[in-house]
Design an enzyme around this catalytic site. Structure first.
Site, mmCIF file in Angstrom:
data_model
loop_
_atom_site.group_PDB
_atom_site.id
_atom_site.type_symbol
_atom_site.label_atom_id
_atom_site.label_comp_id
_atom_site.label_asym_id
_atom_site.label_seq_id
_atom_site.Cartn_x
_atom_site.Cartn_y
_atom_site.Cartn_z
ATOM 1 N N PRO A 125 -4.772 -5.035 1.608
ATOM 2 C CA PRO A 125 -4.271 -6.156 2.408
ATOM 3 C C PRO A 125 -5.175 -6.554 3.578
ATOM 4 C CG PRO A 125 -2.909 -4.187 2.747
ATOM 5 C CD PRO A 125 -3.855 -3.873 1.623
ATOM 6 N N HIS A 155 -7.709 4.162 20.058
ATOM 7 C CA HIS A 155 -6.939 3.078 20.686
ATOM 8 C C HIS A 155 -7.463 2.709 22.082
ATOM 9 C CE1 HIS A 155 -3.746 4.369 17.673
ATOM 10 N NE2 HIS A 155 -4.045 3.128 17.366
ATOM 11 N N GLU A 213 1.985 -7.631 12.122
ATOM 12 C CA GLU A 213 1.651 -6.555 11.179
ATOM 13 C C GLU A 213 2.205 -6.957 9.809
ATOM 14 O OE1 GLU A 213 0.201 -3.242 10.881
ATOM 15 O OE2 GLU A 213 0.956 -3.586 8.850
ATOM 16 N N ASP A 227 -6.554 -4.730 14.821
ATOM 17 C CA ASP A 227 -6.435 -3.296 14.555
ATOM 18 C C ASP A 227 -6.023 -3.115 13.102
ATOM 19 O OD1 ASP A 227 -6.165 -0.596 14.654
ATOM 20 O OD2 ASP A 227 -4.290 -0.605 15.780
ATOM 21 N N ASP A 272 -9.356 -0.721 6.496
ATOM 22 C CA ASP A 272 -10.690 -0.955 5.934
ATOM 23 C C ASP A 272 -10.664 -2.169 5.008
ATOM 24 O OD1 ASP A 272 -11.799 1.439 7.144
ATOM 25 O OD2 ASP A 272 -10.418 2.490 5.831
ATOM 26 N N GLN A 288 0.830 -1.204 0.000
ATOM 27 C CA GLN A 288 0.000 0.000 0.000
ATOM 28 C C GLN A 288 0.868 1.259 0.000
ATOM 29 O OE1 GLN A 288 -2.078 -0.853 3.654
ATOM 30 N NE2 GLN A 288 -0.156 -1.224 4.723
ATOM 31 N N ASP A 304 1.765 -11.981 7.744
ATOM 32 C CA ASP A 304 0.361 -11.874 7.399
ATOM 33 C C ASP A 304 -0.499 -12.402 8.563
ATOM 34 O OD1 ASP A 304 -2.122 -12.047 6.327
ATOM 35 O OD2 ASP A 304 -1.554 -13.277 4.601
HETATM 36 N N1 SPD Z 1 -11.050 3.912 8.281
HETATM 37 C C1 SPD Z 1 -9.860 3.550 8.968
HETATM 38 C C2 SPD Z 1 -10.012 2.388 9.863
HETATM 39 C C3 SPD Z 1 -8.712 2.101 10.472
HETATM 40 C C4 SPD Z 1 -8.745 1.330 11.698
HETATM 41 N N2 SPD Z 1 -7.419 1.071 12.178
HETATM 42 C C5 SPD Z 1 -6.671 2.216 12.471
HETATM 43 C C6 SPD Z 1 -5.289 1.903 12.933
HETATM 44 C C7 SPD Z 1 -4.918 2.692 14.131
HETATM 45 N N3 SPD Z 1 -4.008 1.988 14.967
#
Ligand code: SPD
Length: 277
Positions: free
Chosen positions: A163, A62, A106, A156, A159, A31, A137
């Site tokens: 990925p 968070h 991550e 976390d 959208d 990305q 992954d």
């Molecule tokens: N529309 C964005 C959604 C993102 C959710 N995760 C955000 C990461 C922050 N640690």
């Protein structure tokens, strides 16, 4: 001339911030990773043109993602975070002394590197020896069968495009359930109940096929278009009302947003979602 960075929603809404300067902008294998310094919200991270977090409003996201599960899970010794490359989720998890080990998986190493360098204020716990950052992954990780069960799993991700798309599938939730301890607790960010209502409802429906107790909850994160946001809590044994008072009192000494009233109130479900469920 002023420079603006916009997240565009379906060609009909822009969530834009005036930018002072761009600190990082590169294409990773997954990305476009960008960190900009904005006039209003401080430094902010965007992935593929979608806002992820900003210095000024990140705690609204968070703290709400992390503390409802951490204050209700019977044990919080072992935690898995999938995504979370900016480090804000790990920082909140590591506030609890009972946490012994956190795997943070991550997919995009560039996000972690860029955030360590340009957003250290958000990921302030990178050096905690309890944190094991794995660049891999998360979907693959969810299929592992050789791991000691986790007490808490936190998703976390971004959208459901690029990925992160597989983080919204039944197979993924089933994998997470297999990695969870019997009385473990799971939470995921679950999109905007307004602008991504269908995705939000689908996620809850799919999670209900896996977990006995599934509870969406709501809050406001300014940087996401529309501001309305949701997370969904799931467990086979615990409910969001089972707050462990001493643990909540301990963390509330340092949280900026989270407290027991916010926690309980967040689980009030809007009528249009109730009816749809
Ligand atoms: N529309 C964005 C959604 C993102 C959710 N995760 C955000 C990461 C922050 N640690």
């Amino acid at each position: 001339m002023a420079l603006w960075y916009d997240e565009v929603f379906e060609d009909s809404l822009r969530c834009g911030l005036k930018v002072k300067r761009t600190l990082f902008s590169e294409q990773s294998a997954f990305q476009r990773v960008e960190i900009v310094e904005t006039e209003l919200l401080g430094k902010a991270l965007a992935l593929d043109g979608l806002w992820m977090t900003s210095q000024r409003d990140e705690k609204y996201y968070h703290e709400l993602l992390v503390h409802p599960v951490m204050t209700t899970a019977p044990s919080i010794r072992r935690v898995l975070i999938i995504g979370g490359g900016d480090g804000g989720t790990a920082r909140e998890v590591l506030r609890y002394p009972e946490v012994e080990h956190v795997d943070m998986v991550e997919i995009d190493g560039m996000v972690v590197q860029a955030c360590k360098q340009f957003l250290p204020e958000i990921g302030s716990a990178w050096d905690d020896p309890r944190l094991n950052v794995v660049i891999d992954d998360g979907i693959k990780w969810s299929k592992r069968t050789d791991l000691e069960p986790y007490d808490v799993i936190i998703i976390d991700g971004s959208d459901p495009v690029g990925p992160a798309v597989g983080l919204f599938d039944l197979e993924f939730y089933q994998g997470c359930q297999n990695l969870l301890a019997k009385d473990g607790v799971f939470v995921t960010q679950s999109e905007s109940p307004m602008l991504f209502r269908d995705v939000h409802l689908d996620m809850i429906g799919v999670m209900k096929k896996t977990f006995k107790n599934v509870h969406p909850y709501y809050g406001t994160v300014m940087i996401y278009p529309g501001g309305a946001w949701s997370w969904t809590y799931a467990s086979n044994s615990v409910s969001p009302r089972d707050i462990i008072a001493e643990r909540a009192a301990f963390v509330c000494e340092v949280t900026e947003i989270y407290n027991e009233d916010i926690h309980l109130g967040a689980f009030a479900v809007p009528n249009h979602i109730r009816r749809a469920l």
